[in-house]
Structures are given as structure tokens and as C-alpha cells.
Write a protein that holds these residues in place. Structure first.
Motif, mmCIF file in Angstrom:
data_model
loop_
_atom_site.group_PDB
_atom_site.id
_atom_site.type_symbol
_atom_site.label_atom_id
_atom_site.label_comp_id
_atom_site.label_asym_id
_atom_site.label_seq_id
_atom_site.Cartn_x
_atom_site.Cartn_y
_atom_site.Cartn_z
ATOM 1 N N ILE A 109 0.868 -1.176 0.000
ATOM 2 C CA ILE A 109 0.000 0.000 0.000
ATOM 3 C C ILE A 109 0.905 1.226 0.000
ATOM 4 O O ILE A 109 1.890 1.289 0.751
ATOM 5 N N TYR A 110 0.564 2.203 -0.834
ATOM 6 C CA TYR A 110 1.423 3.372 -1.072
ATOM 7 C C TYR A 110 0.665 4.681 -0.892
ATOM 8 O O TYR A 110 -0.563 4.710 -0.946
ATOM 9 N N THR A 111 1.430 5.737 -0.753
ATOM 10 C CA THR A 111 0.922 7.090 -0.920
ATOM 11 C C THR A 111 1.652 7.673 -2.125
ATOM 12 O O THR A 111 2.751 7.223 -2.477
ATOM 13 N N ALA A 112 1.049 8.656 -2.756
ATOM 14 C CA ALA A 112 1.663 9.300 -3.915
ATOM 15 C C ALA A 112 0.973 10.635 -4.157
ATOM 16 O O ALA A 112 -0.140 10.868 -3.691
ATOM 17 N N ARG A 113 1.634 11.486 -4.903
ATOM 18 C CA ARG A 113 1.072 12.780 -5.289
ATOM 19 C C ARG A 113 0.763 12.727 -6.781
ATOM 20 O O ARG A 113 1.624 12.379 -7.590
ATOM 21 N N VAL A 114 -0.476 13.047 -7.142
ATOM 22 C CA VAL A 114 -0.879 13.059 -8.545
ATOM 23 C C VAL A 114 -0.333 14.328 -9.187
ATOM 24 O O VAL A 114 -0.582 15.433 -8.712
ATOM 25 N N ILE A 115 0.422 14.163 -10.279
ATOM 26 C CA ILE A 115 0.965 15.333 -10.982
ATOM 27 C C ILE A 115 0.322 15.538 -12.344
ATOM 28 O O ILE A 115 0.433 16.615 -12.923
ATOM 29 N N GLY B 278 -11.541 5.148 -17.618
ATOM 30 C CA GLY B 278 -11.010 5.939 -18.716
ATOM 31 C C GLY B 278 -9.838 6.856 -18.457
ATOM 32 O O GLY B 278 -9.464 7.617 -19.333
ATOM 33 N N THR B 279 -9.226 6.843 -17.268
ATOM 34 C CA THR B 279 -8.085 7.730 -17.023
ATOM 35 C C THR B 279 -6.966 6.998 -16.293
ATOM 36 O O THR B 279 -7.185 5.997 -15.616
ATOM 37 N N ASN B 280 -5.772 7.530 -16.448
ATOM 38 C CA ASN B 280 -4.589 7.131 -15.686
ATOM 39 C C ASN B 280 -3.994 8.383 -15.068
ATOM 40 O O ASN B 280 -4.385 9.502 -15.411
ATOM 41 N N GLU B 281 -3.026 8.168 -14.189
ATOM 42 C CA GLU B 281 -2.383 9.298 -13.527
ATOM 43 C C GLU B 281 -0.873 9.148 -13.562
ATOM 44 O O GLU B 281 -0.357 8.038 -13.428
ATOM 45 N N GLY B 282 -0.196 10.261 -13.717
ATOM 46 C CA GLY B 282 1.238 10.322 -13.499
ATOM 47 C C GLY B 282 1.437 10.752 -12.061
ATOM 48 O O GLY B 282 0.741 11.649 -11.581
#
Length: 171
Positions: free
Chosen positions: A35-41, A52-56
Motif C-alpha cells: 500500500i502506497y501514498t503518492a502525489r498526482v501530478i 477511462g483515465t490514468n495518472e502520473g
């Protein structure tokens, strides 16, 4: 963010132009799971996948090493892996495959158990994840992510999504 999410730290990598015949991919290995945390850029459209979407992303940090994932809004799970080959950091195209219990996207009415898409990546270390952002995604069961290159499966990782014990405690 619907299907498997390949995380690209766009600012940390410049793709070099290399003739495709000079690039050799020999395999891949999973190096960290949980399990992770991340910031969507960045968000971008990926037609043909549920949602229908992905995230960097960037700031991709492991919170808990596990393959057992609670079906809880905001939970991001996935894995780090290394693509082996030469030259290091060479751009490649991967096919990402996700298998999951059947769920229906309430916006499109589409029900799926498999998502598949191609994306730009590189030889070296990277990561992929999925985040529960909609209630309709919270389906317990086996979830499996695969990384493919030119018709060869390089690596895979499975997770067991389980009912959220914390949500039961609140009732």
C-alpha cells in the motif's frame, strides 16, 4: 483513475531517441509490494479501460508491505519493479494488464474484469499502482497486475482485496 496506474515521474526522466533494434529487454523483477501514498501530478485519458483515465505520480512511498488490501476509498496499492535490459533508461513501450473482479463504471455503464493499455516506460526501476477513487471500485477478490513487452510477460503481482474492517468498526 481507473485501471492499473503506471506511475511515471515525468520530470525525473528524459526519453532518449534510440533505435528500437538497439534496445534489449531481458525481463523484469518485482522489488516491493504493498500500500502506497503518492502525489498526482498529471491525469490523462486512456480509452478502453474502466474509468477511462490514468495518472502520473511522484512521491510514491510505501506505507505497508502487503498483498492484502482493504477495500477502502483512497487506498492505493501496487508495486515497484525493475525492467532489465540495455541500455539503461532506454525508452520502451509496455503493455499493462489488470485483472480484477467484475465491476461496473457508473458513468459509462461498462462492466469489465480486465483492463489493458500501452504506455511509454524505460529500462530500469519504475512502479505501478491502482487507487480506489470511486465507491463502485471497492470489490473484494483477487486483483492481478501484469507487465508485458513485445508479447512477453515480464512480471506480475497479485493482491487480495478484502472488505474494509475499519468501515465495519464505524457502524
Amino acid at each position: 483513475m481507473k485501471p492499473i496506474i503506471l506511475i511515471l515521474a515525468f520530470s525525473a526522466l528524459e526519453f532518449r531517441v534510440i533505435a528500437q533494434d538497439k534496445v534489449s529487454v531481458t525481463g523484469a523483477s518485482v522489488t516491493e509490494v504493498g500500500i502506497y501514498t503518492a502525489r498526482v501530478i498529471k491525469k490523462f485519458d486512456v480509452p478502453g479501460v474502466v474509468g477511462g483515465t490514468n495518472e502520473g505520480l511522484d512521491s510514491f512511498s510505501l506505507v505497508q508491505a502487503t498483498t492484502k488490501v482493504p477495500a477502502r476509498m483512497g487506498t492505493r496499492f501496487g508495486f515497484r519493479y525493475t525492467i532489465h535490459g540495455t541500455p539503461s533508461n532506454a525508452p520502451i513501450v509496455l503493455k499493462m494488464v489488470g485483472e480484477h473482479p467484475p465491476f461496473k463504471d457508473t458513468k459509462t455503464g461498462k462492466t469489465q474484469t480486465r483492463d489493458e493499455y500501452e504506455l511509454q516506460s524505460w529500462i530500469g526501476q519504475t512502479y505501478t499502482s491502482y487507487s480506489f477513487d470511486e465507491e463502485w471500485e471497492l470489490i473484494p477478490g483477487k486483483w492481478k497486475f501484469e507487465v508485458w513487452h513485445r508479447g512477453k510477460r515480464l512480471c506480475e503481482q497479485s493482491f487480495m482485496v478484502v472488505p474494509d474492517a475499519k468501515s465495519k468498526e464505524k457502524k
